[in-house]
Every structure is written in C-alpha cells, then in structure tokens.
Design an enzyme around this catalytic site. Sequence first.
Site, mmCIF file in Angstrom:
data_model
loop_
_atom_site.group_PDB
_atom_site.id
_atom_site.type_symbol
_atom_site.label_atom_id
_atom_site.label_comp_id
_atom_site.label_asym_id
_atom_site.label_seq_id
_atom_site.Cartn_x
_atom_site.Cartn_y
_atom_site.Cartn_z
ATOM 1 N N LYS A 63 1.313 -1.359 0.001
ATOM 2 C CA LYS A 63 -0.353 0.252 0.042
ATOM 3 C C LYS A 63 1.294 1.143 0.279
ATOM 4 C CE LYS A 63 -3.585 -2.651 0.019
ATOM 5 N NZ LYS A 63 -3.897 -3.341 0.395
HETATM 6 C C1 LIG Z 1 -4.990 -4.198 0.715
HETATM 7 C C2 LIG Z 1 -6.279 -4.456 1.124
HETATM 8 C C3 LIG Z 1 -6.972 -5.182 1.975
HETATM 9 C C4 LIG Z 1 -6.254 -5.660 2.990
HETATM 10 O O1 LIG Z 1 -5.629 -5.173 3.599
HETATM 11 P P1 LIG Z 1 -4.202 -5.748 4.139
HETATM 12 O O2 LIG Z 1 -3.655 -4.984 5.676
HETATM 13 O O3 LIG Z 1 -3.723 -6.571 3.351
HETATM 14 O O4 LIG Z 1 -5.203 -6.641 5.291
HETATM 15 C C5 LIG Z 1 -8.179 -4.671 2.029
HETATM 16 N N1 LIG Z 1 -9.165 -4.519 0.685
HETATM 17 C C6 LIG Z 1 -8.485 -4.340 -0.357
HETATM 18 C C7 LIG Z 1 -9.263 -3.408 -1.636
HETATM 19 C C8 LIG Z 1 -7.202 -4.889 -0.760
HETATM 20 O O5 LIG Z 1 -6.231 -3.874 -1.502
#
Ligand SMILES: *Cc1c(COP(=O)(O)O)cnc(C)c1O
Length: 395
Positions: free
Chosen positions: A189
């Site tokens: 992210k």
């Molecule tokens: C990354 C992501 C998540 C979950 O986040 P994590 O920190 O990996 O558990 C949920 N929804 C979307 C759209 C994502 O890209």
Amino acid sequence: MAVVTSPSGPAANARPFLHGSELAAIGRVLAAGQYGHGAETEAFEAELAAYLGVDDVVAVATGTAALHLALLVAGVGPGDDVVVPSLTFCASVQAILATGAHPRFADVDPDTLCATADHIEAALSPATRVVMPVLYGGRAVDLTTITARLADRDIAVVEDAAHAFGSQHRGHRVGATGALTCFSFDAIKALTCGDGGAIVPRTPTEAGWLRRARLLGIGSPRERRVATVSYAVHEPGFRYHLSTLHAAIGRVQLARFADIAARRKQLWHQYATALTDIPIAALVDLDVVNTVPFNCVVRVPAPARDAVHAQLHAAGIQAGVHYPPNHLQPAFTRWSRPLPNTEDIAGEILSLPFHPDLTDDDISHVTATLAAALENELAAPDGTTPVSAGERGGR
Ligand SMILES: *Cc1c(COP(=O)(O)O)cnc(C)c1O
C-alpha cells in the site's frame, strides 16, 4: 536498464518504499524495549487523526482486521448481508464472512472500476445491514449519493479505503467524510507499516469498543498499567492490535507521505503520457488530481490479455490482475450472481508495475514491451491488420 527479473526488483508489480529512516525508527523501539501495543502505536494514531482531519483513529494489525472490526461495530452478524463489489481483494469478502454475515456482490462502473450508487442499490436485499464501497485504485466514491439511496433504511456504510490513504473527495480527505473508513498499511500500500491497518470511527463510543476489541476485549492499556494486580475483560475480542514496531515504520512513512504521494502521482502521469501512444491499452482513469494512485491499470482486448501478461513476464516485468472477481472464486460461488461489467473487465485488466522506485527507463521499458506484446497478439494471421481500438465492443 534497471528492470530485472526478480519479483522484488524494480519491475515488481508493487513494493514498499522504505528508505532507511524506518530502520532507525525500529532501532529506537528495540532500544526502548517496548513491544506489542504501546506509546508508539498511540502516537501513530494521533498523527493519523491529525493528517486526516478527524477526531480519532484506531490502529490495528491489518486492513482485513480493520474491516472485520468495523463491520462488527456497525452491528453486522449472522443472518445479515453486506453489499460489496466483486472486483476487490478477497480480504473484503473474508472480513464479511468472519462476522457470520454473507456478501451480496455488486457490479462496477467500467470506467472507474468502482460500484456506483446504482450498482449498490441493485444489490440490496432485505437483510442488508451494511454496504461496503471499495475505493478502487484509491479513487474516492461519492458517499452522499450512496447514503441518499439508503436514507429510509437502517444500513451503515463501511468504506474499504485500503487503496485510498491520502486521497480526497470535495476537499476532504478520505476518512473524513462521515463513514466508518478502513485503511490498510500492508507491504504494497502507498503508506506501509510492513503490515497494519486503521479504522476511522464515527463516535467516541465506537472508538472505545474498537480499542477493546482489538486487544482481546481487555480494558484500555492505560487502565491495565494502573491496575497491575488484575485486568478486566469487557467483551469478546481479538488479537488485532498494531505493534509498536509496525507503528514506528508507519510514523516515518506518514512524516514523508507528501513526497510519497507526489511521486506516485508523477509516475501515474508518466505512464499516462507514454500510454497515449498505445490507444489499444486504455488506461483506467483514477482522477489523479484527487487520488493518490494505488495502481496503474490498463484494459487490453480480452483475447490478448493473458498472452500479453506472459510476454511481459518473459521480459522480466511483473504485471498483475487486480482482481480476479470474487463472485467467481470457488469459496464464494454460493453468493454468485451475474455481474456483466465485472465479468467483461476481469478479462481485460492488467496492472503495470507501480511503485515509487520505478525509473524513467523502467516506464519506457514497460510501455515499449506492452506495445510490442499487443502488436504480436493482435496482428491478424497475415501479420498486417492489428485490431483497432474502435473494434473493441464499445470501448
Ligand atoms: C490490501 C487490501 C485489503 C486488506 O488489507 P490487509 O492489510 O492486506 O489485510 C482489503 N481490501 C483491499 C481492497 C485491499 O487492497
């Protein structure tokens, strides 16, 4: 040429942007000897709240944990339905199932890859308790239009803003628009803690519940420090807290997030410029004035997509598909229903490598390889007549 075949190299589809000061911050936490939940986590929460312009933020271990707790605090449980676009990371759906509720899959707009108020309304059921818009690519959704459709019903909005940290809508940061908003700070992210997540609660009561639920239902850490003899467990809870080590990384990232965001926007524009020469690879518009882009997605004609992906891979370029639709996943077929836009889009999307360490040369290499691959795949058998963009069924 900096593009290499290693999946963690510059041609990786995504990778964290860590530049050394994170390591110093981890060293500080190690030297202080304070692990688990602690002051570092609380400082990160306060800094997130200040950045977003909200009263409070609750940090948790992952974005998936954020979604799970946000759904619970919104009252979701067994027998309820939650509307969610099929075109999302499977974490959105698993968070719904973790509450005992069921997903109601929504279709998406072919231009933004986000569900509109119409798509969400079409997916509502009598048992719908929450709708979960997904801010695909980081692009904000118009919550006013969505909530207007829910006005006469007891339905809350939980935003999956995992892609959208730092993005804006009508001058407000995503998270500051009144919904329960969830962020992810996992390794790919825009802002990373290594792993992490956060929830923007709507009320102090919600914040209090979330803080207990993330730490096994135990009263606040401060309460624990004072009451050394014992502690009180107030309700069922989870081991979902954000560790001080992860929070320390997040604090460094947040302090230079303006640079991270500017770099991602700049890269997105560089791709957009390079891709104007390849009209058949239509770039998905992320409204980059307001959006901190999470990915860079092109749509290529479906018959060629997988072969183009393979050719990029052979050239050491890791392209991805965000996402295989969830309503077609084996674990979720029970809740499947026809979603024509999503099914079309799923065969066409390709996410190009996108992270702040990409160089100008990397972008030229990726776009040139993409152009060559499309030419190879779409040329007619005599090799002379590539399919033109106008023949692509309305796109
Ligand atoms: C990354 C992501 C998540 C979950 O986040 P994590 O920190 O990996 O558990 C949920 N929804 C979307 C759209 C994502 O890209």
